[in-house]
Write an enzyme that holds these catalytic residues in place. Structure first.
Site, PDB file in Angstrom:
ATOM      1  N   CYS A  42       1.032  -1.564   0.068  1.00  0.00           N
ATOM      2  CA  CYS A  42       0.376  -0.304  -0.258  1.00  0.00           C
ATOM      3  C   CYS A  42       1.086   1.725   0.123  1.00  0.00           C
ATOM      4  CB  CYS A  42      -0.800  -0.516   1.002  1.00  0.00           C
ATOM      5  SG  CYS A  42      -1.653  -1.479   1.495  1.00  0.00           S
ATOM      6  N   ASP A 281      -6.489 -12.155  -1.847  1.00  0.00           N
ATOM      7  CA  ASP A 281      -7.011 -11.515  -2.782  1.00  0.00           C
ATOM      8  C   ASP A 281      -7.153 -12.826  -3.577  1.00  0.00           C
ATOM      9  OD1 ASP A 281      -6.319  -9.300  -1.688  1.00  0.00           O
ATOM     10  OD2 ASP A 281      -4.744  -8.720  -3.278  1.00  0.00           O
TER      11      ASP A 281
END
Ligand SMILES: Cc1cc2nc3c(=O)[nH]c(=O)nc-3n(C[C@H](O)[C@H](O)[C@H](O)COP(=O)(O)OP(=O)(O)OC[C@H]3O[C@@H](n4cnc5c(N)ncnc54)[C@H](O)[C@@H]3O)c2cc1C
Length: 561
Positions: A42, A281
């Site tokens: 991130c 994910d």
């Protein structure tokens, strides 16, 4: 107990650390095909834009530190090639190309998701980049520093595309975002995204919506990008059109996946093989609000799922409640956040909803630097439960979206939002917090105290509709609906005789507050009144996006206040 974890970042590293905390004697092997573990995906866009300058800060743990603290057998540059379920072994390739087998009692898959590279002509150009991991980041940064690209095209206006756009502007580049959809940042609805579009443009970022890149052609001066009706030349292209679950390993050993390729898991995060867990994910999630199967790739869920898989392996009775997609993004000084369902998701799931728009200051308006937050709240009209929220603003967006995410998690109703007691002092909030205000609006609507029309319905009113703008003279002069009449709210009681009681009165103000006051006033004087939800401000933002071909609803005056 011997557990192998495939993937050493968000979900995988969380699972490994939790396993060790619960079982000091477990045998834990963490396989990572890349050179780094536990890195800050991130944070990668901010390294590119020089907001984070020390590359070492991008890795939260090194293999050595992780080994030392948790006594975990961390194997980087080790790719899991195949899972042999019959013998409960993983086939692994080392960096030198040699292959060996490792047995497991339990296996956790956390291989993440791959950036989608659509099969377009020229897609393999060295001028086209994707961003998933630290090596990708270094490649982009190196290209910026050595080739000094000026014109950058970002294909895809999702979170990563928009974050990169800001960081390329910081790096002095001229940035264009092209997106096939009608708006950027898919968790937002188009009406909320309109404000983001204006903000992107105000920062010099060109925005092409409804626009797909169809091919890429390298030449000496750059890379030509073919759009439907024209070509443009860029120095660098970033493909940020979304991610696909990295599920080849799972498919090859017949673990169940859905049509998108996401691994199907039960509430304990087990695949159809009870000794193999999958997290992050790579999995299909159950949406917390709609209970529909879905796909949401975010760090928070991956980390929590890692912890939960470890808990279950260690015998704890756990169950994953689902993902609601709480997300936030910084764009220059703006914060953009969403949680739960947006309109499209509610419609797809067949869930009835109502929506309200609140526009309220992040802290007390009399305290310096107060700026308004735009809040959109969706709720279920029968149960009154909060379904979703979107917030755009410059301060305090994060705490409001998190309060609303908590409300959704707790199945709270809009009336609960009105009653929430939230901390207040002038630098932080108002005595009525914006979350309370969103609750008041929903409650008023539910109680029938006010009728509202949304921008699109307002635009469909017929040419003789009685539209009254109740803002100040200056606001009206700065821009108003072409066929509206102007009666400021403070003069309305004295000028009731100017209104036709037989006709509906449609009220407009800047944000929806004064038009609501006016509607209450008129209703109690025997009129039937409806106000424009979100006010002229929202209307004007949306009209700038899709100007309506109507003399009634054209806008006079250009300035938006
Ligand atoms: C640039 C960027 C910015 C982001 N920003 C945010 C944000 O602000 N907020 C947010 O919530 N989310 C953000 N995300 C998403 C977030 O990083 C992911 O949701 C999260 O990392 C998923 O965790 P994961 O464990 O499933 O996969 P990952 O963290 O991606 O880890 C998967 C790892 O598995 C390894 N691997 C894959 N296959 C194998 C194999 N066969 N053998 C061995 N190793 C393998 C990969 O090399 C990879 O390192 C961002 C993602 C990116 C790329």
């Amino acid at each position: 107990m011997k557990t192998i974890i495939i993937g050493g970042v968000a979900g995988g590293a969380s699972a490994a650390a939790r396993l060790r905390r619960l079982d000091e004697h477990a045998d834990i092997i963490l396989l990572e095909k890349g050179p780094y573990i536990s890195y800050a995906n991130c944070g990668l866009p901010y390294y590119i834009g020089d907001v984070i300058t020390d590359s070492e800060k991008l890795t939260l743990q090194s293999p050595k530190s992780f080994r030392k603290r948790f006594r975990i057998d961390v194997r980087v540059n080790s790719e899991a090639l195949r899972i042999h379920r019959d013998t409960k072994q993983v086939e692994i390739r080392k960096q030198d190309g040699s292959i060996y087998f490792e047995s497991y009692d339990k296996l956790i898959l956390s291989p993440g998701a791959k950036p989608i590279r659509p099969n377009l002509p020229g897609i393999d150009s060295p001028r086209i980049f994707t961003l998933r991991n630290v090596p990708d980041t270094f490649a982009i940064k190196n290209y910026l520093e050595t080739q000094k690209p000026k014109r950058i095209l970002i294909v895809g206006g999702g979170y990563i595309g928009v974050e990169l756009a800001e960081n390329f502007v910081h790096a002095g580049c001229q940035v264009t975002i092209a997106d096939m959809a009608d708006h950027v940042i898919a968790p937002l609805d188009a009406d909320m995204a309109a404000e983001v579009h204006q903000y992107l443009k105000a920062h010099g970022i060109r925005l092409y919506l409804h626009t797909a890149a169809q091919g890429f052609y390298d030449h000496a001066e750059g890379i030509d990008v073919q759009f439907a009706d024209h070509k443009e030349c860029y120095d660098m292209v970033i493909m940020a059109v979304g991610v696909a679950p990295d599920s080849t390993l799972a498919k090859d050993c017949q673990l169940s996946t859905n049509s998108r390729g996401a691994i199907l898991v039960n509430e304990q995060l087990q695949t159809n093989d009870a000794d193999i867990y999958a997290i992050g994910d790579v999995i299909a999630i159950r949406n917390y609000v709609s209970h529909e199967e879905g796909y949401i790739a975010l760090a928070g869920p991956a980390n929590r799922q890692g912890r939960m898989a470890a808990d279950h392996i260690c015998g704890k009775d756990t169950s994953y409640a689902g993902t609601m997609g709480s997300s936030i993004l910084k764009l220059f000084d703006m914060s953009i956040a969403a949680t739960g369902l947006n309109e499209k998701a509610a419609q797809t799931a067949g869930i009835p909803y109502k929506k309200v728009f609140a526009y309220a200051p992040g802290h007390a308006s009399y305290y310096p630097d107060a700026k308004n937050l735009s809040i959109k709240l969706l709720f279920q009209p029968e149960t009154q439960e909060v379904l979703g929220a979107q917030i755009i603003g410059f301060e305090g967006v994060d705490k409001r979206i998190d309060v609303l995410a908590t409300a959704i998690h707790g199945h709270m109703k809009v009336r609960d939002l009105s009653q929430l007691e939230l901390s207040y002092a002038p630098p932080f909030s108002s005595a009525k917090d914006p979350v309370n205000i969103a609750g008041f609006l929903a409650e008023n609507l539910q109680d029938g105290l006010v009728k509202q029309l949304h921008v699109q319905d307002f635009a469909n009113l017929d040419a003789h509709a009685q539209i009254i703008d109740v803002r100040t003279d200056d606001e009206y002069a700065a821009g108003h609906l072409a066929k509206s009449r102007h009666i400021p709210v403070d003069e309305l009681r004295e000028r009731l005789h100017e209104l036709d009681k037989k006709q509906e009165v449609y009220l407009v103000c800047q944000s929806g507050l004064r038009s609501y006051l006016s509607a209450r006033m008129l209703t109690q004087h025997g009129f039937s009144a409806t106000h424009l939800a979100g006010g002229y401000r929202l209307y004007a933002h949306m009209m700038k996006e899709q100007p309506l071909d109507s003399s009634l609803h054209g806008i006079c005056g250009a300035k938006l206040s």
